[in-house]
Design a protein around this motif. Sequence first.
Motif, mmCIF file in Angstrom:
data_model
loop_
_atom_site.group_PDB
_atom_site.id
_atom_site.type_symbol
_atom_site.label_atom_id
_atom_site.label_comp_id
_atom_site.label_asym_id
_atom_site.label_seq_id
_atom_site.Cartn_x
_atom_site.Cartn_y
_atom_site.Cartn_z
ATOM 1 N N VAL A 18 -44.832 -43.541 0.411
ATOM 2 C CA VAL A 18 -44.068 -44.260 -0.605
ATOM 3 C C VAL A 18 -42.861 -43.443 -1.036
ATOM 4 C CG1 VAL A 18 -44.270 -45.597 -2.736
ATOM 5 C CG2 VAL A 18 -46.240 -45.288 -1.266
ATOM 6 N N GLY A 19 -41.979 -43.223 -0.081
ATOM 7 C CA GLY A 19 -40.755 -42.512 -0.396
ATOM 8 C C GLY A 19 -39.720 -43.496 -0.907
ATOM 9 N N LYS A 20 -38.732 -42.969 -1.629
ATOM 10 C CA LYS A 20 -37.688 -43.877 -2.093
ATOM 11 C C LYS A 20 -36.679 -44.018 -0.965
ATOM 12 C CE LYS A 20 -38.213 -42.391 -6.767
ATOM 13 N NZ LYS A 20 -37.724 -41.454 -7.736
ATOM 14 N N HIS A 21 -36.490 -45.192 -0.469
ATOM 15 C CA HIS A 21 -35.554 -45.388 0.633
ATOM 16 C C HIS A 21 -34.195 -45.807 0.122
ATOM 17 C CE1 HIS A 21 -38.322 -45.079 4.106
ATOM 18 N NE2 HIS A 21 -39.155 -45.088 3.101
ATOM 19 N N SER A 22 -34.207 -46.493 -0.961
ATOM 20 C CA SER A 22 -32.951 -46.976 -1.494
ATOM 21 C C SER A 22 -33.220 -47.422 -2.917
ATOM 22 C CB SER A 22 -32.480 -48.166 -0.653
ATOM 23 O OG SER A 22 -31.689 -49.012 -1.435
ATOM 24 N N ARG A 23 -32.222 -47.348 -3.754
ATOM 25 C CA ARG A 23 -32.434 -47.840 -5.103
ATOM 26 C C ARG A 23 -32.007 -49.289 -5.208
ATOM 27 N NH1 ARG A 23 -34.319 -44.000 -8.160
ATOM 28 N NH2 ARG A 23 -34.148 -45.258 -10.006
ATOM 29 N N LYS A 24 -31.505 -49.807 -4.118
ATOM 30 C CA LYS A 24 -31.086 -51.223 -4.123
ATOM 31 C C LYS A 24 -32.295 -52.121 -4.240
ATOM 32 C CE LYS A 24 -27.643 -50.937 -0.822
ATOM 33 N NZ LYS A 24 -27.559 -51.277 0.580
ATOM 34 N N LYS A 25 -32.136 -53.220 -4.882
ATOM 35 C CA LYS A 25 -33.234 -54.185 -4.970
ATOM 36 C C LYS A 25 -33.452 -54.809 -3.598
ATOM 37 C CE LYS A 25 -34.395 -56.783 -9.073
ATOM 38 N NZ LYS A 25 -35.204 -55.855 -9.665
ATOM 39 N N ASN A 52 -40.447 -52.103 -5.253
ATOM 40 C CA ASN A 52 -41.452 -51.819 -6.278
ATOM 41 C C ASN A 52 -40.915 -52.347 -7.613
ATOM 42 O OD1 ASN A 52 -39.777 -49.927 -7.429
ATOM 43 N ND2 ASN A 52 -40.928 -48.154 -6.718
ATOM 44 N N PRO A 53 -41.741 -52.312 -8.684
ATOM 45 C CA PRO A 53 -41.303 -52.915 -9.942
ATOM 46 C C PRO A 53 -40.020 -52.294 -10.494
ATOM 47 C CG PRO A 53 -43.660 -52.520 -9.973
ATOM 48 C CD PRO A 53 -43.141 -51.869 -8.729
ATOM 49 N N ALA A 54 -39.727 -51.046 -10.104
ATOM 50 C CA ALA A 54 -38.498 -50.418 -10.592
ATOM 51 C C ALA A 54 -37.293 -50.823 -9.737
ATOM 52 C CB ALA A 54 -38.668 -48.909 -10.581
ATOM 53 N N GLY A 55 -37.534 -51.697 -8.768
ATOM 54 C CA GLY A 55 -36.437 -52.153 -7.926
ATOM 55 C C GLY A 55 -36.166 -51.228 -6.762
ATOM 56 N N GLU A 56 -36.988 -50.194 -6.588
ATOM 57 C CA GLU A 56 -36.784 -49.284 -5.452
ATOM 58 C C GLU A 56 -37.432 -49.884 -4.217
ATOM 59 O OE1 GLU A 56 -37.372 -45.426 -8.343
ATOM 60 O OE2 GLU A 56 -39.027 -46.317 -7.233
#
Length: 398
Positions: A18-25, A52-56
């Motif tokens: 579960v890495g952050k790939h992008s902060r884009k929705k 995810n719920p934070a839009g990441e």
Amino acid sequence: LGFTDSSHTGKVLSSKYVGKHSRKKARWNLYSLHDRPKNHGKFPVLSSLVANPAGEVVISSEKKVYDVVLKQAALVKDQKRSDTAVDVKPDMVVPGTMYLLKEAYDRCGEVCAEYAKTFYLGTLLMTPERRKAIWAIYVWCRRTDELVDGPNASHITPSALDRWELRLEDLFAGRPYDMLDAALSDTVSRFPVDIQPFKDMIEGMRMDLKKSRYKNFDELYLYCYYVAGTVGLMSVPVMGIAPESKSTTESVYNAALALGIANQLTNILRDVGEDARRGRIYLPQDELAQAGLSDEDIFNGKVTDKWRNFMKIQIKRARMFFKEAEQGVTELSQASRWPVWASLLLYRQILDELEANDYDNFTKRAYVSKAKKLVSLPIAYGKSLIPPSQTQSSLARA
Ligand SMILES: CC(C)=CCC/C(C)=C/CC/C(C)=C/CC/C(C)=C/[C@@H]1[C@@H](COP(=O)(O)OP(=O)(O)O)[C@]1(C)CC/C=C(\C)CC/C=C(\C)CCC=C(C)C
Ligand SMILES: [Mn+2]
């Protein structure tokens, strides 16, 4: 198959992926009913990401679980496909232990017959080796579930589950703790069953200890994999794939996973009222909100049009997973097909009963009558005669 009894990777899967790939929705939703991809052996790139719920944008649960499916399939791939028990290792004759082992398996059979009678009858159709192995797996799953759902559930802590996991590792290493563990220990030494799905089921029980709400279907999917999809992955190495089947091992495992998910989604829909009385809501919170429903509505338990519409969507999704499972059943070894078809048909009918109850799963428990169960058995038998795939289509082995 009569799982209407007593009521009812780990770490590998969690943070690593579960890495952050992008902060884009994310623009797509993997689990919208119309877009849901069919895996059938290959995982489509788009569906491996989800917001995810934070839009990441993160790796979806379906992708994480699919990686486990691939690993499990790879473990048995080289094993000779067989419709008989020839792939089963011969009994190790250690004086005195043969009798104890027989007793251990007999006890597993008794537990199975006591808790899930119809299912037990289904296992009688399998070869004796496979039947005993499925009983041993069933008993371990039942005991694991009882830890968090049984009479001592209120005393169960995460460390008790850790101890259960150590015990699991011991039995896989040939050091069973008790008689029932001894049966499973013997089973895993004979069939190419991997420890991972067992560990994952324990992870699902950990989740039950700390979580009573699911933000979206991605979270719920992971839970369903842990507590039920795992059963499919544990069972296929025992049930066996038909030697004449041309479909990929991955696709058969994928279908087994789908059957577990379908069963658990059905379980959840059947038990909404019962779970709510224990303060639990296993329905995706975002979908409830979209339907104009809140936790309060669930606790109040009134069947409204909003509820009916919500339920229709949930039932449709569960049916999609049953559909996905169907083609895999046909690829199983001949003797395993009938019980699995029966299980699929019987469990799926709970969804029909929910509809017949006008979606009242607050005050009514949907169940399949004895008569309907009886009618399903010859239908399942007829389906079990369908031969495995003969052509290398999109399901074919790579
Ligand atoms: C290719 C292909 C389709 C192969 C078939 C693979 C296969 C045999 C899949 C089986 C799927 C299955 C039956 C999953 C079980 C789902 C289930 C009922 C999970 C329950 C979890 C917890 O739920 P909850 O607590 O909410 O529910 P209850 O109120 O407690 O009911 C479980 C209770 C986990 C424990 C699971 C079991 C005890 C069942 C174990 C079953 C087997 C090992 C055998 C399966 C074999 C057949 C023939 C169906
Ligand atoms: Mn349970």
